[in-house]
Scaffold this motif. Structure first.
Motif, PDB file in Angstrom:
ATOM      1  N   HIS A 131       0.811  -1.393   0.029  1.00  0.00           N
ATOM      2  CA  HIS A 131      -0.146  -0.097   0.025  1.00  0.00           C
ATOM      3  C   HIS A 131       0.812   1.158   0.042  1.00  0.00           C
ATOM      4  CE1 HIS A 131      -4.157  -1.339  -0.086  1.00  0.00           C
ATOM      5  NE2 HIS A 131      -3.790  -2.360   0.645  1.00  0.00           N
ATOM      6  N   CYS A 132       2.042   1.130   0.491  1.00  0.00           N
ATOM      7  CA  CYS A 132       3.133   2.210   0.505  1.00  0.00           C
ATOM      8  C   CYS A 132       3.312   2.443  -0.997  1.00  0.00           C
ATOM      9  CB  CYS A 132       4.083   1.998   1.400  1.00  0.00           C
ATOM     10  SG  CYS A 132       3.878   2.371   3.014  1.00  0.00           S
ATOM     11  N   ILE A 133       3.706   1.474  -1.838  1.00  0.00           N
ATOM     12  CA  ILE A 133       3.938   1.410  -3.106  1.00  0.00           C
ATOM     13  C   ILE A 133       2.726   2.125  -3.987  1.00  0.00           C
ATOM     14  CG2 ILE A 133       4.398   0.273  -5.319  1.00  0.00           C
ATOM     15  CD1 ILE A 133       6.008  -1.977  -3.680  1.00  0.00           C
ATOM     16  N   ARG A 134       1.563   1.788  -3.770  1.00  0.00           N
ATOM     17  CA  ARG A 134       0.575   2.380  -4.354  1.00  0.00           C
ATOM     18  C   ARG A 134       0.276   3.842  -3.950  1.00  0.00           C
ATOM     19  NH1 ARG A 134      -5.457   2.656  -4.279  1.00  0.00           N
ATOM     20  NH2 ARG A 134      -6.239   2.445  -6.448  1.00  0.00           N
ATOM     21  N   LEU A 135       0.620   4.025  -2.537  1.00  0.00           N
ATOM     22  CA  LEU A 135       0.414   5.729  -2.374  1.00  0.00           C
ATOM     23  C   LEU A 135       1.467   6.473  -2.910  1.00  0.00           C
ATOM     24  CD1 LEU A 135      -0.814   7.971  -0.554  1.00  0.00           C
ATOM     25  CD2 LEU A 135       0.893   7.236   1.183  1.00  0.00           C
ATOM     26  N   ILE A 136       2.633   6.096  -3.006  1.00  0.00           N
ATOM     27  CA  ILE A 136       3.848   6.624  -3.813  1.00  0.00           C
ATOM     28  C   ILE A 136       3.359   6.748  -5.327  1.00  0.00           C
ATOM     29  CG2 ILE A 136       6.024   6.537  -4.980  1.00  0.00           C
ATOM     30  CD1 ILE A 136       6.783   4.999  -2.060  1.00  0.00           C
ATOM     31  N   ILE A 137       2.877   5.776  -5.965  1.00  0.00           N
ATOM     32  CA  ILE A 137       2.554   5.889  -7.400  1.00  0.00           C
ATOM     33  C   ILE A 137       1.193   6.891  -7.567  1.00  0.00           C
ATOM     34  CG2 ILE A 137       1.519   4.629  -9.282  1.00  0.00           C
ATOM     35  CD1 ILE A 137       3.131   2.198  -8.540  1.00  0.00           C
ATOM     36  N   LEU A 138       0.346   6.830  -6.676  1.00  0.00           N
ATOM     37  CA  LEU A 138      -0.815   7.758  -6.813  1.00  0.00           C
ATOM     38  C   LEU A 138      -0.477   9.258  -6.646  1.00  0.00           C
ATOM     39  CD1 LEU A 138      -3.483   5.821  -4.967  1.00  0.00           C
ATOM     40  CD2 LEU A 138      -3.456   6.371  -7.466  1.00  0.00           C
ATOM     41  N   GLU A 139       0.476   9.480  -5.567  1.00  0.00           N
ATOM     42  CA  GLU A 139       0.992  10.751  -5.403  1.00  0.00           C
ATOM     43  C   GLU A 139       1.812  11.348  -6.402  1.00  0.00           C
ATOM     44  OE1 GLU A 139       1.451  11.096  -0.320  1.00  0.00           O
ATOM     45  OE2 GLU A 139       3.154  10.076  -1.611  1.00  0.00           O
TER      46      GLU A 139
ATOM     47  N   LEU B  12      -8.513   9.237  -4.322  1.00  0.00           N
ATOM     48  CA  LEU B  12      -7.601   8.354  -4.423  1.00  0.00           C
ATOM     49  C   LEU B  12      -6.264   8.144  -3.357  1.00  0.00           C
ATOM     50  CD1 LEU B  12      -7.481   7.255  -8.079  1.00  0.00           C
ATOM     51  CD2 LEU B  12      -8.762   5.960  -6.139  1.00  0.00           C
ATOM     52  N   VAL B  13      -5.709   9.239  -3.345  1.00  0.00           N
ATOM     53  CA  VAL B  13      -4.514   9.383  -2.588  1.00  0.00           C
ATOM     54  C   VAL B  13      -4.931   9.368  -1.015  1.00  0.00           C
ATOM     55  CG1 VAL B  13      -2.701  11.126  -1.458  1.00  0.00           C
ATOM     56  CG2 VAL B  13      -3.119  10.485  -4.003  1.00  0.00           C
ATOM     57  N   GLU B  14      -6.051  10.243  -0.711  1.00  0.00           N
ATOM     58  CA  GLU B  14      -6.453  10.088   0.774  1.00  0.00           C
ATOM     59  C   GLU B  14      -7.106   8.883   0.957  1.00  0.00           C
ATOM     60  OE1 GLU B  14      -6.030  12.661   3.007  1.00  0.00           O
ATOM     61  OE2 GLU B  14      -4.984  13.459   1.318  1.00  0.00           O
ATOM     62  N   ASN B  15      -7.679   8.127   0.239  1.00  0.00           N
ATOM     63  CA  ASN B  15      -8.104   6.657   0.619  1.00  0.00           C
ATOM     64  C   ASN B  15      -7.115   5.564   0.727  1.00  0.00           C
ATOM     65  OD1 ASN B  15     -10.762   7.530  -0.043  1.00  0.00           O
ATOM     66  ND2 ASN B  15     -11.032   6.782  -1.930  1.00  0.00           N
ATOM     67  N   GLU B  16      -5.856   5.883   0.243  1.00  0.00           N
ATOM     68  CA  GLU B  16      -4.646   5.183   0.233  1.00  0.00           C
ATOM     69  C   GLU B  16      -4.078   5.401   1.571  1.00  0.00           C
ATOM     70  OE1 GLU B  16      -2.967   1.762  -0.585  1.00  0.00           O
ATOM     71  OE2 GLU B  16      -4.529   2.430  -1.806  1.00  0.00           O
ATOM     72  N   LYS B  17      -4.058   6.703   1.978  1.00  0.00           N
ATOM     73  CA  LYS B  17      -3.635   7.137   3.279  1.00  0.00           C
ATOM     74  C   LYS B  17      -4.389   6.390   4.455  1.00  0.00           C
ATOM     75  CE  LYS B  17      -1.089  11.233   1.999  1.00  0.00           C
ATOM     76  NZ  LYS B  17      -1.248  12.686   1.996  1.00  0.00           N
ATOM     77  N   LYS B  18      -5.791   6.378   4.179  1.00  0.00           N
ATOM     78  CA  LYS B  18      -6.835   5.932   5.357  1.00  0.00           C
ATOM     79  C   LYS B  18      -6.296   4.211   5.451  1.00  0.00           C
ATOM     80  CE  LYS B  18     -11.420   5.321   6.355  1.00  0.00           C
ATOM     81  NZ  LYS B  18     -11.440   4.090   6.982  1.00  0.00           N
ATOM     82  N   GLU B  19      -6.400   3.890   4.002  1.00  0.00           N
ATOM     83  CA  GLU B  19      -6.082   2.242   4.211  1.00  0.00           C
ATOM     84  C   GLU B  19      -4.740   1.867   4.709  1.00  0.00           C
ATOM     85  OE1 GLU B  19      -6.784  -1.681   3.446  1.00  0.00           O
ATOM     86  OE2 GLU B  19      -8.060   0.029   2.839  1.00  0.00           O
ATOM     87  N   ILE B  20      -3.831   2.691   4.852  1.00  0.00           N
ATOM     88  CA  ILE B  20      -2.468   2.684   5.411  1.00  0.00           C
ATOM     89  C   ILE B  20      -2.535   2.743   6.956  1.00  0.00           C
ATOM     90  CG2 ILE B  20      -0.170   3.534   5.891  1.00  0.00           C
ATOM     91  CD1 ILE B  20      -0.053   4.095   2.787  1.00  0.00           C
ATOM     92  N   GLN B  21      -3.336   3.876   7.215  1.00  0.00           N
ATOM     93  CA  GLN B  21      -3.620   4.021   8.877  1.00  0.00           C
ATOM     94  C   GLN B  21      -4.611   2.743   9.412  1.00  0.00           C
ATOM     95  OE1 GLN B  21      -2.503   6.280  10.759  1.00  0.00           O
ATOM     96  NE2 GLN B  21      -1.194   6.823   9.125  1.00  0.00           N
ATOM     97  N   ASP B  22      -5.596   2.185   8.424  1.00  0.00           N
ATOM     98  CA  ASP B  22      -6.224   1.127   9.044  1.00  0.00           C
ATOM     99  C   ASP B  22      -5.381  -0.143   9.348  1.00  0.00           C
ATOM    100  OD1 ASP B  22      -8.576   2.411   9.079  1.00  0.00           O
ATOM    101  OD2 ASP B  22      -9.289   1.670   7.032  1.00  0.00           O
ATOM    102  N   ILE B  23      -4.422  -0.427   8.383  1.00  0.00           N
ATOM    103  CA  ILE B  23      -3.595  -1.363   8.210  1.00  0.00           C
ATOM    104  C   ILE B  23      -2.499  -1.442   9.714  1.00  0.00           C
ATOM    105  CG2 ILE B  23      -1.546  -2.517   7.463  1.00  0.00           C
ATOM    106  CD1 ILE B  23      -2.807  -1.979   4.592  1.00  0.00           C
ATOM    107  N   LEU B  24      -2.081  -0.142  10.006  1.00  0.00           N
ATOM    108  CA  LEU B  24      -1.300   0.298  11.175  1.00  0.00           C
ATOM    109  C   LEU B  24      -2.012   0.217  12.290  1.00  0.00           C
ATOM    110  CD1 LEU B  24       0.556   3.411   9.807  1.00  0.00           C
ATOM    111  CD2 LEU B  24       1.593   1.292  10.273  1.00  0.00           C
ATOM    112  N   MET B  25      -3.432   0.210  12.342  1.00  0.00           N
ATOM    113  CA  MET B  25      -4.216   0.220  13.588  1.00  0.00           C
ATOM    114  C   MET B  25      -4.400  -1.366  13.722  1.00  0.00           C
ATOM    115  SD  MET B  25      -4.834   3.196  15.041  1.00  0.00           S
ATOM    116  CE  MET B  25      -6.057   2.805  16.194  1.00  0.00           C
ATOM    117  N   LYS B  26      -4.672  -1.940  12.792  1.00  0.00           N
ATOM    118  CA  LYS B  26      -4.908  -3.631  12.870  1.00  0.00           C
ATOM    119  C   LYS B  26      -3.604  -3.954  13.347  1.00  0.00           C
ATOM    120  CE  LYS B  26      -6.618  -7.617  11.283  1.00  0.00           C
ATOM    121  NZ  LYS B  26      -6.082  -8.566  12.484  1.00  0.00           N
ATOM    122  N   MET B  27      -2.361  -3.883  12.989  1.00  0.00           N
ATOM    123  CA  MET B  27      -1.117  -4.200  13.427  1.00  0.00           C
ATOM    124  C   MET B  27      -0.978  -3.822  14.859  1.00  0.00           C
ATOM    125  SD  MET B  27       1.441  -3.453  10.084  1.00  0.00           S
ATOM    126  CE  MET B  27       2.712  -4.295  10.768  1.00  0.00           C
ATOM    127  N   MET B  28      -1.455  -2.706  15.247  1.00  0.00           N
ATOM    128  CA  MET B  28      -1.263  -2.336  16.892  1.00  0.00           C
ATOM    129  C   MET B  28      -2.282  -3.274  17.559  1.00  0.00           C
ATOM    130  SD  MET B  28      -0.889   1.759  17.184  1.00  0.00           S
ATOM    131  CE  MET B  28      -0.559   2.692  15.689  1.00  0.00           C
TER     132      MET B  28
END
Length: 131
Positions: A71-79, A111-127
């Protein structure tokens, strides 16, 4: 250790992006993975590195970590798409006859904001998994 091929295969299978926007040369793929590792390390306060000569990361990534890096890769490409689109088309919209530039920019920014939210959701799940 996790290979670049594993990361890239998971990325292309999980995070659909227009094929024209995906890096296709080895050098561009390496750069994209290295940039994603920077974001990944910042998010997790880690020090995972990648070796372009062996195409291996410095350690194995678990499922959540692999999901985060793709998802970090996808965010970079979208940005990069947003930057390219705004710097290429915005200054010349009238001359080029481009219509709906604002709508197209809003779509990309969403799309960028949705990807940032997805990354935050993954981080929250990992925590949550960690606790």
């Amino acid at each position: 250790m996790t290979s670049y091929d594993t990361v890239w295969t998971h990325f292309t299978n999980k995070c659909k992006i227009d094929d024209l926007e995906i890096p296709n040369s080895d050098a561009a793929i390496y750069d994209t993975i290295q940039n994603a590792l920077l974001k990944f390390n910042i998010h997790l306060d880690e020090n995972v590195s990648g070796d372009n000569s062996t195409e291996l990361l410095s350690r194995d990534l678990d499922g959540n970590e692999l999901l985060l890096i793709i998802h970090c890769i996808r965010l970079i490409i979208l940005e990069n798409q947003v930057i390219y689109f705004s710097s290429t088309y915005a200054p010349f919209t009238k001359e080029l006859g481009v219509r709906n530039l604002g709508t197209q920019m809003n779509r990309l920014e969403t799309l960028v904001e949705n990807e940032k939210k997805e990354i935050q959701d993954i981080l929250m799940k990992m925590m949550d998994d960690f606790l």
